[in-house]
Motif scaffolding. Structure first.
Motif, PDB file in Angstrom:
ATOM      1  N   ASP A 197     -42.559  84.068   1.303  1.00 58.92           N
ATOM      2  CA  ASP A 197     -43.100  84.378   2.522  1.00 58.92           C
ATOM      3  C   ASP A 197     -44.235  85.306   2.306  1.00 58.92           C
ATOM      4  O   ASP A 197     -43.983  86.640   2.329  1.00 58.92           O
ATOM      5  CB  ASP A 197     -42.003  85.033   3.604  1.00 58.92           C
ATOM      6  CG  ASP A 197     -42.650  85.072   5.081  1.00 58.92           C
ATOM      7  OD1 ASP A 197     -43.700  84.879   5.228  1.00 58.92           O
ATOM      8  OD2 ASP A 197     -41.804  85.234   6.035  1.00 58.92           O
ATOM      9  N   ALA A 198     -45.546  85.117   2.504  1.00 61.76           N
ATOM     10  CA  ALA A 198     -46.334  85.955   2.229  1.00 61.76           C
ATOM     11  C   ALA A 198     -46.965  86.334   3.575  1.00 61.76           C
ATOM     12  O   ALA A 198     -48.195  86.841   3.551  1.00 61.76           O
ATOM     13  CB  ALA A 198     -47.685  85.228   1.270  1.00 61.76           C
ATOM     14  N   SER A 199     -46.388  86.058   4.815  1.00 62.77           N
ATOM     15  CA  SER A 199     -47.185  86.223   6.089  1.00 62.77           C
ATOM     16  C   SER A 199     -47.377  87.760   6.555  1.00 62.77           C
ATOM     17  O   SER A 199     -48.232  88.005   7.516  1.00 62.77           O
ATOM     18  CB  SER A 199     -46.395  85.425   6.973  1.00 62.77           C
ATOM     19  OG  SER A 199     -45.083  85.965   7.198  1.00 62.77           O
ATOM     20  N   GLU A 200     -46.482  88.545   5.896  1.00 65.70           N
ATOM     21  CA  GLU A 200     -46.983  90.024   6.177  1.00 65.70           C
ATOM     22  C   GLU A 200     -47.914  90.611   4.924  1.00 65.70           C
ATOM     23  O   GLU A 200     -48.309  91.731   5.273  1.00 65.70           O
ATOM     24  CB  GLU A 200     -45.739  90.717   5.919  1.00 65.70           C
ATOM     25  CG  GLU A 200     -44.437  90.428   6.764  1.00 65.70           C
ATOM     26  CD  GLU A 200     -44.556  90.856   8.012  1.00 65.70           C
ATOM     27  OE1 GLU A 200     -45.178  92.070   8.110  1.00 65.70           O
ATOM     28  OE2 GLU A 200     -44.148  90.351   9.067  1.00 65.70           O
ATOM     29  N   SER A 201     -48.657  89.869   4.467  1.00 67.87           N
ATOM     30  CA  SER A 201     -49.696  90.247   3.533  1.00 67.87           C
ATOM     31  C   SER A 201     -50.949  90.763   4.148  1.00 67.87           C
ATOM     32  O   SER A 201     -51.451  91.683   3.899  1.00 67.87           O
ATOM     33  CB  SER A 201     -50.180  89.243   2.364  1.00 67.87           C
ATOM     34  OG  SER A 201     -49.030  88.755   1.522  1.00 67.87           O
ATOM     35  N   GLU A 202     -50.923  90.202   5.247  1.00 64.18           N
ATOM     36  CA  GLU A 202     -52.224  90.977   6.167  1.00 64.18           C
ATOM     37  C   GLU A 202     -52.111  92.051   6.718  1.00 64.18           C
ATOM     38  O   GLU A 202     -53.282  92.658   7.359  1.00 64.18           O
ATOM     39  CB  GLU A 202     -52.528  89.980   7.401  1.00 64.18           C
ATOM     40  CG  GLU A 202     -51.404  89.616   8.429  1.00 64.18           C
ATOM     41  CD  GLU A 202     -51.722  88.483   9.425  1.00 64.18           C
ATOM     42  OE1 GLU A 202     -52.537  88.969  10.568  1.00 64.18           O
ATOM     43  OE2 GLU A 202     -51.250  87.410   9.364  1.00 64.18           O
ATOM     44  N   ALA A 233     -33.270  80.224  12.106  1.00 66.69           N
ATOM     45  CA  ALA A 233     -32.935  79.532  10.763  1.00 66.69           C
ATOM     46  C   ALA A 233     -32.266  78.381  10.824  1.00 66.69           C
ATOM     47  O   ALA A 233     -32.322  77.394  10.083  1.00 66.69           O
ATOM     48  CB  ALA A 233     -32.138  80.571  10.041  1.00 66.69           C
ATOM     49  N   GLU A 234     -31.167  77.965  11.746  1.00 71.05           N
ATOM     50  CA  GLU A 234     -30.378  76.955  11.961  1.00 71.05           C
ATOM     51  C   GLU A 234     -31.144  75.896  12.258  1.00 71.05           C
ATOM     52  O   GLU A 234     -31.076  74.670  11.931  1.00 71.05           O
ATOM     53  CB  GLU A 234     -29.473  77.205  13.160  1.00 71.05           C
ATOM     54  CG  GLU A 234     -28.220  78.152  12.659  1.00 71.05           C
ATOM     55  CD  GLU A 234     -27.654  77.574  11.364  1.00 71.05           C
ATOM     56  OE1 GLU A 234     -27.006  76.738  11.320  1.00 71.05           O
ATOM     57  OE2 GLU A 234     -27.519  78.787  10.545  1.00 71.05           O
ATOM     58  N   ASN A 248     -44.322  81.658  11.717  1.00 69.69           N
ATOM     59  CA  ASN A 248     -45.022  81.567  10.450  1.00 69.69           C
ATOM     60  C   ASN A 248     -44.124  80.940   9.460  1.00 69.69           C
ATOM     61  O   ASN A 248     -44.852  80.131   8.750  1.00 69.69           O
ATOM     62  CB  ASN A 248     -45.249  82.913   9.933  1.00 69.69           C
ATOM     63  CG  ASN A 248     -46.782  83.595  10.637  1.00 69.69           C
ATOM     64  OD1 ASN A 248     -47.385  82.755  11.301  1.00 69.69           O
ATOM     65  ND2 ASN A 248     -46.889  84.764  10.539  1.00 69.69           N
ATOM     66  N   ILE A 249     -42.794  81.333   9.409  1.00 72.34           N
ATOM     67  CA  ILE A 249     -41.694  80.770   8.624  1.00 72.34           C
ATOM     68  C   ILE A 249     -41.767  79.189   8.714  1.00 72.34           C
ATOM     69  O   ILE A 249     -41.471  78.364   7.979  1.00 72.34           O
ATOM     70  CB  ILE A 249     -40.692  81.425   8.638  1.00 72.34           C
ATOM     71  CG1 ILE A 249     -40.635  82.970   8.157  1.00 72.34           C
ATOM     72  CG2 ILE A 249     -39.371  80.708   7.747  1.00 72.34           C
ATOM     73  CD1 ILE A 249     -39.343  83.727   8.531  1.00 72.34           C
ATOM     74  N   ALA A 250     -41.753  78.851   9.863  1.00 75.11           N
ATOM     75  CA  ALA A 250     -41.933  77.360  10.521  1.00 75.11           C
ATOM     76  C   ALA A 250     -42.841  76.763   9.758  1.00 75.11           C
ATOM     77  O   ALA A 250     -42.684  75.583   9.150  1.00 75.11           O
ATOM     78  CB  ALA A 250     -41.893  77.099  12.012  1.00 75.11           C
ATOM     79  N   GLY A 251     -43.999  77.340   9.688  1.00 72.00           N
ATOM     80  CA  GLY A 251     -45.131  76.811   8.989  1.00 72.00           C
ATOM     81  C   GLY A 251     -45.094  76.545   7.583  1.00 72.00           C
ATOM     82  O   GLY A 251     -45.369  75.603   6.875  1.00 72.00           O
ATOM     83  N   ILE A 252     -44.338  77.612   7.128  1.00 69.66           N
ATOM     84  CA  ILE A 252     -43.995  77.765   5.519  1.00 69.66           C
ATOM     85  C   ILE A 252     -43.056  76.376   5.436  1.00 69.66           C
ATOM     86  O   ILE A 252     -43.321  75.837   4.368  1.00 69.66           O
ATOM     87  CB  ILE A 252     -43.376  79.084   5.203  1.00 69.66           C
ATOM     88  CG1 ILE A 252     -44.327  80.063   5.200  1.00 69.66           C
ATOM     89  CG2 ILE A 252     -42.746  78.634   3.779  1.00 69.66           C
ATOM     90  CD1 ILE A 252     -43.823  81.507   4.880  1.00 69.66           C
TER      91      ILE A 252
END
Length: 442
Positions: free
Chosen positions: A381-386, A366-367, A284-288
């Protein structure tokens, strides 16, 4: 008359060009790739894939997608064949065939995603939607058929290669033997589950030469008799942090919990709640990262792929170290010697403590994301909102990785040294992936 025919030809060419541009606006949109990865993420969540197996789901699907992109744009992207030493050459597109490589990339991702998840075929409905989307956007039938044919041939090649990574053999490997000795890991409440994937260190890595290539120092020896020992202080540090969590620390721990299967026990009743695991969170973070940098389709696929490779290798390395150390969890020690009623803030997962898996894979991911999108890229990061957990903001991918690591101490499931060493190990793995995989031709 000649001028009239020339005008007609120009108009026809213009209409054809417009149609081509129209369908490519759909199939070349990086948001479509981000949605496709999230679709696999949802399937992984729904089917309770453990974190290490989830990393395998993502890596082969992303590599399949990337190899299509590299085949379609060889001036700017290199195949991973040979860069990953054991990866054979993948099929090349047939000359003279008009292929939409971005569309084929999406289909290859789904083909492999279908094959490495269960129930097999979980993405079939979504694939049908992708195909209909391309047709509705005006993709010519020959381009459609050529793209589907090529994506299938490449995905099949990736699947043949994946079957040699020792995964199948580890399905029937011996179970972990619990040794009830001070300092050694034993199952923890409330599930008291058997050790998860004790042979994952035997899985074939992508970039690492072996699971043991990047070693970790021995953990501090078990010593609860001496209050000045490193181990005793580490245990008390965990207990103290959990017992005095602030509101922000509680949010941090919940945000990075990433427990794919949490068993909730209320009286005699029990039920499970699901989230995506650490690998899914970093996908998800890669998508962000892709979205906030306005990365194009090909750059997006390459970034997801490199991150998934780093996460996959990081889990293999970490699991090798875990089952070499077999270190006891804080909950076990505190319940036995300090407070039988003490509980960590988040549920202790069923595998040895040292080193922290979340620390290793977060630092490694992260690297690679820093290499793909740049350093000091602040994001929310809002991916935990669900899952009902509010967003968190970070100064960079590395900042997020450091917080993910420390969250395991505040959560009560790791000693700080396991997280610190895990972060150092993950950075080394991420650096190695960045150095060895020269994906983009500069």
């Amino acid at each position: 008359m000649k001028r009239f025919l020339l005008l007609i030809a120009c108009i026809a060419a213009s209409v054809s060009s417009c149609k081509k541009a129209d369908y490519q606006k759909v199939t070349h949109n990086p948001e479509l790739y981000r949605i496709t990865v999230k679709k696999l993420n949802d399937i992984v969540l729904e089917n309770n894939f453990p974190p290490v197996i989830a990393s395998r789901n993502y890596v082969y699907a992303n590599i399949a997608a990337y190899e299509v992109i590299a085949a379609g744009d060889p001036k700017h992207y290199r195949s991973l064949a040979g860069q990953i030493k054991h990866m054979p050459a993948t099929p090349k597109p047939e000359k003279g065939k008009d292929i939409d490589f971005q569309f084929a990339s999406l289909l290859s991702f789904c083909y492999v995603g279908n094959a490495v998840t269960f129930p097999e075929g979980s993405m079939f409905t979504y694939v049908d939607e992708l195909k209909q989307k391309a047709k509705d956007a005006g993709m010519p039938s020959d381009v459609f058929e050529n793209s589907v044919t090529y994506s299938d041939s490449l995905a099949k090649a990736i699947m043949r290669w994946s079957k040699k990574d020792n995964y199948a053999q580890t399905r029937s490997a011996s179970k972990y033997t619990v040794v009830r000795k001070d300092g050694r890991w034993i199952p923890t409440p409330p599930m008291y589950a058997q050790a998860l994937e004790p042979h994952w260190g035997e899985i074939r890595p992508m970039v690492l030469d072996s699971a043991s290539q990047i070693p970790a120092p021995e953990p501090p020896p078990y010593n609860m008799a001496d209050k000045n020992s490193v181990f005793y202080k580490s245990v008390m540090d965990v207990k103290g942090k959990v017992d005095s969590l602030t509101t922000d620390q509680t949010h941090m721990v919940d945000f990075w919990d990433d427990n794919a299967f949490k068993l909730n026990v209320i009286g005699h009743a029990s039920f499970a709640t699901k989230k995506f695991g650490p690998a899914g969170h970093w996908m998800n973070i890669a998508g962000i990262g892709s979205k906030m940098t306005n990365a194009d389709f090909n750059t997006t696929v390459a970034a997801y792929t490199k991150a998934s490779i780093a996460v996959f290798d990081a889990f293999i390395n970490c699991w090798y170290i875990k089952y070499q150390s077999n270190s006891v969890r804080p909950e076990t020690v505190i319940n036995k010697l300090i407070d039988p009623d003490w509980k960590p803030h988040i549920q202790t997962p069923p595998f040895p403590e040292y080193i922290s898996g979340h620390a290793v894979i977060s630092a490694a991911a992260a690297e690679t994301l820093t290499d793909s999108f740049g350093d000091k890229k602040a994001y929310t990061d809002a991916s935990e909102s669900e899952f009902g957990i509010p967003p968190r903001s970070f100064k960079s991918f590395r900042d997020a990785a450091r917080e993910a690591s420390m969250s395991r101490v505040y959560g009560g499931i790791h000693y700080k040294i396991a997280c610190d060493i895990g972060t150092q190990t993950g950075i080394k793995i991420g650096d190695l992936v960045n150095q060895k995989l020269q994906m983009k031709i500069k």
